[in-house]
Scaffold this active site. Structure first.
Site, PDB file in Angstrom:
ATOM      1  N   THR A   1       0.696  -1.429  -0.237  1.00  0.00           N
ATOM      2  CA  THR A   1      -0.226   0.205   0.196  1.00  0.00           C
ATOM      3  C   THR A   1       0.737   1.319   0.006  1.00  0.00           C
ATOM      4  OG1 THR A   1      -1.418   1.043   1.395  1.00  0.00           O
ATOM      5  CG2 THR A   1      -0.089  -0.195   2.164  1.00  0.00           C
ATOM      6  N   ASP A   2       0.098   2.465  -0.568  1.00  0.00           N
ATOM      7  CA  ASP A   2       1.130   3.760  -0.158  1.00  0.00           C
ATOM      8  C   ASP A   2       1.052   3.847   1.144  1.00  0.00           C
ATOM      9  OD1 ASP A   2      -1.567   3.990   0.130  1.00  0.00           O
ATOM     10  OD2 ASP A   2      -1.875   5.882  -1.424  1.00  0.00           O
ATOM     11  N   GLU A   3       0.742   3.387   1.712  1.00  0.00           N
ATOM     12  CA  GLU A   3       0.638   4.264   3.399  1.00  0.00           C
ATOM     13  C   GLU A   3       1.664   3.722   3.639  1.00  0.00           C
ATOM     14  OE1 GLU A   3      -2.532   3.558   5.835  1.00  0.00           O
ATOM     15  OE2 GLU A   3      -4.385   3.996   4.385  1.00  0.00           O
TER      16      GLU A   3
ATOM     17  N   TYR B   1      -1.550  -0.261  10.794  1.00  0.00           N
ATOM     18  CA  TYR B   1      -1.490  -0.766   9.889  1.00  0.00           C
ATOM     19  C   TYR B   1      -0.547  -1.213   9.076  1.00  0.00           C
ATOM     20  CZ  TYR B   1      -3.563  -1.280   5.419  1.00  0.00           C
ATOM     21  OH  TYR B   1      -3.622  -1.568   3.562  1.00  0.00           O
TER      22      TYR B   1
HETATM   23  P1  NAD Z   1     -10.004  -6.855   3.078  1.00  0.00           P
HETATM   24  O1  NAD Z   1      -9.789  -6.638   4.416  1.00  0.00           O
HETATM   25  O2  NAD Z   1     -11.554  -6.655   2.500  1.00  0.00           O
HETATM   26  O3  NAD Z   1     -10.139  -8.611   2.639  1.00  0.00           O
HETATM   27  C1  NAD Z   1      -8.667  -9.099   3.334  1.00  0.00           C
HETATM   28  C2  NAD Z   1      -8.971 -10.333   3.675  1.00  0.00           C
HETATM   29  O4  NAD Z   1      -7.916 -11.442   4.029  1.00  0.00           O
HETATM   30  C3  NAD Z   1     -10.148 -11.779   4.142  1.00  0.00           C
HETATM   31  O5  NAD Z   1     -11.305 -11.574   2.418  1.00  0.00           O
HETATM   32  C4  NAD Z   1      -9.796 -11.337   5.496  1.00  0.00           C
HETATM   33  O6  NAD Z   1     -10.398 -12.736   5.577  1.00  0.00           O
HETATM   34  C5  NAD Z   1      -8.521 -12.479   4.440  1.00  0.00           C
HETATM   35  N1  NAD Z   1      -7.587 -12.588   5.655  1.00  0.00           N
HETATM   36  C6  NAD Z   1      -7.150 -11.419   6.983  1.00  0.00           C
HETATM   37  N2  NAD Z   1      -6.504 -12.050   7.977  1.00  0.00           N
HETATM   38  C7  NAD Z   1      -6.311 -13.152   7.418  1.00  0.00           C
HETATM   39  C8  NAD Z   1      -4.737 -14.761   8.001  1.00  0.00           C
HETATM   40  N3  NAD Z   1      -4.180 -14.606   8.208  1.00  0.00           N
HETATM   41  N4  NAD Z   1      -4.931 -15.579   6.858  1.00  0.00           N
HETATM   42  C9  NAD Z   1      -6.118 -15.632   5.676  1.00  0.00           C
HETATM   43  N5  NAD Z   1      -6.820 -14.776   5.082  1.00  0.00           N
HETATM   44  C10 NAD Z   1      -6.675 -13.703   5.801  1.00  0.00           C
HETATM   45  O7  NAD Z   1      -8.593  -5.997   2.384  1.00  0.00           O
HETATM   46  P2  NAD Z   1      -8.730  -5.416   0.832  1.00  0.00           P
HETATM   47  O8  NAD Z   1      -8.987  -4.351   1.245  1.00  0.00           O
HETATM   48  O9  NAD Z   1      -9.277  -5.892  -0.085  1.00  0.00           O
HETATM   49  O10 NAD Z   1      -7.206  -5.298   0.242  1.00  0.00           O
HETATM   50  C11 NAD Z   1      -6.361  -6.292   0.543  1.00  0.00           C
HETATM   51  C12 NAD Z   1      -4.496  -6.193   0.220  1.00  0.00           C
HETATM   52  O11 NAD Z   1      -4.660  -4.933  -0.135  1.00  0.00           O
HETATM   53  C13 NAD Z   1      -4.183  -6.090   1.174  1.00  0.00           C
HETATM   54  O12 NAD Z   1      -3.110  -6.522   1.996  1.00  0.00           O
HETATM   55  C14 NAD Z   1      -4.097  -4.434   1.628  1.00  0.00           C
HETATM   56  O13 NAD Z   1      -3.295  -3.779   2.451  1.00  0.00           O
HETATM   57  C15 NAD Z   1      -3.984  -4.489   0.060  1.00  0.00           C
HETATM   58  N6  NAD Z   1      -4.498  -2.713  -0.071  1.00  0.00           N
HETATM   59  C16 NAD Z   1      -6.060  -2.131  -0.097  1.00  0.00           C
HETATM   60  C17 NAD Z   1      -6.159  -1.143  -0.607  1.00  0.00           C
HETATM   61  C18 NAD Z   1      -7.793  -0.398  -0.425  1.00  0.00           C
HETATM   62  O14 NAD Z   1      -7.978   0.119  -0.495  1.00  0.00           O
HETATM   63  N7  NAD Z   1      -8.140  -1.566   0.017  1.00  0.00           N
HETATM   64  C19 NAD Z   1      -5.191  -0.039  -0.975  1.00  0.00           C
HETATM   65  C20 NAD Z   1      -3.474  -1.161  -1.303  1.00  0.00           C
HETATM   66  C21 NAD Z   1      -2.958  -1.664  -0.473  1.00  0.00           C
HETATM   67  O1  TDX Z   2     -16.268   6.541   8.143  1.00  0.00           O
HETATM   68  C1  TDX Z   2     -15.064   7.498   8.128  1.00  0.00           C
HETATM   69  N1  TDX Z   2     -14.936   8.522   7.704  1.00  0.00           N
HETATM   70  C2  TDX Z   2     -13.397   9.036   7.679  1.00  0.00           C
HETATM   71  O2  TDX Z   2     -13.712  10.875   7.325  1.00  0.00           O
HETATM   72  C3  TDX Z   2     -14.173   6.620   7.217  1.00  0.00           C
HETATM   73  C4  TDX Z   2     -14.341   5.232   7.643  1.00  0.00           C
HETATM   74  C5  TDX Z   2     -13.023   6.877   6.669  1.00  0.00           C
HETATM   75  N2  TDX Z   2     -13.104   8.686   6.789  1.00  0.00           N
HETATM   76  C6  TDX Z   2     -11.542   8.747   6.726  1.00  0.00           C
HETATM   77  C7  TDX Z   2     -10.444   9.039   7.253  1.00  0.00           C
HETATM   78  C8  TDX Z   2      -9.383   8.923   5.502  1.00  0.00           C
HETATM   79  O3  TDX Z   2      -8.679  10.020   5.346  1.00  0.00           O
HETATM   80  O4  TDX Z   2     -12.007   8.419   5.096  1.00  0.00           O
HETATM   81  C9  TDX Z   2     -10.297   8.463   4.648  1.00  0.00           C
HETATM   82  C10 TDX Z   2     -10.205   6.524   4.111  1.00  0.00           C
HETATM   83  O5  TDX Z   2     -10.677   6.488   4.888  1.00  0.00           O
HETATM   84  P1  TDX Z   2     -10.354   4.687   4.949  1.00  0.00           P
HETATM   85  O6  TDX Z   2     -11.617   4.264   3.622  1.00  0.00           O
HETATM   86  O7  TDX Z   2     -10.637   3.724   6.435  1.00  0.00           O
HETATM   87  O8  TDX Z   2      -9.129   4.169   4.187  1.00  0.00           O
HETATM   88  P2  TDX Z   2      -7.647   4.800   4.593  1.00  0.00           P
HETATM   89  O9  TDX Z   2      -7.465   4.995   5.502  1.00  0.00           O
HETATM   90  O10 TDX Z   2      -7.198   5.934   3.298  1.00  0.00           O
HETATM   91  O11 TDX Z   2      -6.668   3.292   3.700  1.00  0.00           O
HETATM   92  C11 TDX Z   2      -7.533   2.513   2.601  1.00  0.00           C
HETATM   93  O12 TDX Z   2      -6.260   2.792   1.903  1.00  0.00           O
HETATM   94  C12 TDX Z   2      -5.061   1.965   2.102  1.00  0.00           C
HETATM   95  C13 TDX Z   2      -7.419   1.120   2.880  1.00  0.00           C
HETATM   96  O13 TDX Z   2      -7.703   0.953   3.920  1.00  0.00           O
HETATM   97  C14 TDX Z   2      -6.052   0.211   3.407  1.00  0.00           C
HETATM   98  O14 TDX Z   2      -6.224  -0.947   3.328  1.00  0.00           O
HETATM   99  C15 TDX Z   2      -5.138   0.838   2.341  1.00  0.00           C
HETATM  100  O15 TDX Z   2      -3.672  -0.045   2.521  1.00  0.00           O
END
Ligand code: NAD
Ligand code: TDX
Length: 334
Positions: A125-127, A153
């Site tokens: 992730t970019d985080e 995280y």
């Molecule tokens: P998500 O939370 O929707 O899904 C995560 C999945 O992983 C779930 O199905 C959960 O059951 C499974 N999981 C968690 N712990 C586990 C374990 N110990 N063993 C096996 N399975 C496990 O997450 P997402 O948003 O789909 O993100 C997927 C990946 O992409 C993550 O690694 C996250 O860090 C990365 N990512 C997410 C975003 C975003 O915006 N959502 C952006 C950049 C990177």
């Molecule tokens: O209820 C809310 N109100 C609010 O203002 C929530 C849930 C979020 N926010 C804000 C916090 C953040 O600035 O919105 C922005 C986005 O929040 P999230 O959806 O929780 O995402 P973020 O914290 O940016 O992280 C996401 O992007 C990078 C994903 O959850 C991560 O898994 C990924 O790595």
């Protein structure tokens, strides 16, 4: 080709599996997922009759079980999506993030070493780069930006990235890492900003915006992320890191207002609430490397993507209502 996709019952992993079957009909995919609260097997239901697909419930930190799965499945490639992914939950309880995101990644890479010849891709992730100031729009994260993670995280994801680089350097494990910006689209758990706001607005519930809503995120439609990972596992250079993003920075409050507009809901639903602890100000990706080396470009504009996403949640009330009621957790096989 046989691919193990971990975390495939979650948001991006499930979209990736659907994308790969669309692009590579003859590939075999084994999904490993622990089915935490974020995993939802109903999402993968459309694949229940696909002979090239298999689901195995397993925790990636369970070394014995993971070794058994690798021994019997003999995968060519691992794409590791499995992770605890919600920043707010990591602030409440960091330890589970360290376990799944760091230990789990090392177990998977140990399995790759043990059985040999397996390509490993880490979805990061970019985080991991920390955050950028709000008043310097020309500053963007490149692959050379130092790691400076701020939340439990993002620290767990940064630690996993360091391990991946160490396994490549120390054991010559064939690895790649992608670092993507915020994703949105179908099947995203309604705890993250966009799906939470859609689902709450549809129920006329309040829309909790942290602080003043001025924090900035760089949004990418999930299918564009999946396409980038497909390219990296086929054409990416071993040992490299690729940033993925589409130059689409938006303030949280503007997104929430847009959702109100499309759903014809009043902005009076918006409520400014206590800010997230340590809230990262701004993320913004410089995607030049993947543009120029792999020819990847995002195809979905934010305007199209957000309307498609809202329509998806309108059309798939059953999917998110089963999450709200908790019924989705009763589905343990497909
Ligand atoms: P998500 O939370 O929707 O899904 C995560 C999945 O992983 C779930 O199905 C959960 O059951 C499974 N999981 C968690 N712990 C586990 C374990 N110990 N063993 C096996 N399975 C496990 O997450 P997402 O948003 O789909 O993100 C997927 C990946 O992409 C993550 O690694 C996250 O860090 C990365 N990512 C997410 C975003 C975003 O915006 N959502 C952006 C950049 C990177
Ligand atoms: O209820 C809310 N109100 C609010 O203002 C929530 C849930 C979020 N926010 C804000 C916090 C953040 O600035 O919105 C922005 C986005 O929040 P999230 O959806 O929780 O995402 P973020 O914290 O940016 O992280 C996401 O992007 C990078 C994903 O959850 C991560 O898994 C990924 O790595």
């Amino acid at each position: 080709m046989k691919i193990i996709v971990t975390g495939g019952a979650g948001f991006i992993g499930s979209n990736f599996i659907f994308y790969m079957f669309k692009e590579h009909k003859n590939y075999q995919i084994v999904c490993i997922d622990k089915l935490t609260y974020a995993g939802n097997l109903s999402t993968l239901k459309p694949l229940s009759n696909n002979v090239n697909f298999k689901f195995i419930r397993a925790d990636i930190t369970d070394r014995n079980l993971i070794y058994q799965i690798f021994e019997s499945e003999k995968p060519d490639v691992i794409v590791n999506f499995a992770a605890e992914s919600h920043v707010d939950r990591s602030i409440e309880n960091p330890s589970i993030f360290l376990n799944s995101n760091i230990i789990g990644t090392s177990v998977l890479m140990d399995a790759c070493r043990k059985f040999g010849g397996i390509r490993f891709h880490q979805v990061s992730t970019d985080e991991v780069y920390g955050d950028l100031p709000l008043n310097q729009p020309d500053l963007l994260f490149t692959e050379d930006t130092p790691i400076h993670a701020n939340s439990p995280y993002s620290c767990s994801k940064a630690s996993a990235d360091l391990l991946v680089m160490a396994y490549h350097r120390t054991y010559s494990l064939p690895t790649t890492i992608s670092r993507c910006s915020n994703n949105y689209g179908p099947y995203q758990f309604p705890e993250k900003l966009i799906p939470l706001m859609i689902v709450n607005a549809l129920q006329d519930k309040m829309l909790p915006v942290y602080g003043q809503g001025v924090n900035v995120r760089d949004w990418l439609y999930v299918e564009d992320h999946c396409k980038a990972i497909d390219l990296i596992i086929h054409k990416g250079k071993i040992g490299e890191i690729y940033n993925i993003g589409g130059h689409n920075e938006m303030k949280n409050i503007d997104i929430v207002k847009l959702i109100c507009f499309y759903l014809k809901k009043p902005e009076s639903l918006i409520e400014y609430v206590t800010d997230r602890k340590g809230h990262d100000l701004r993320y913004a990706i410089n995607p030049e490397k993947i543009y120029s080396t792999l020819g990847w470009f995002p195809e979905t504009t934010f305007s199209d993507g957000i309307q498609r996403t809202i329509q998806w949640y309108l059309d798939n009330g059953k999917w998110w209502k089963e999450i709200l009621s908790g019924d989705y957790r009763k589905i343990t096989e497909i």
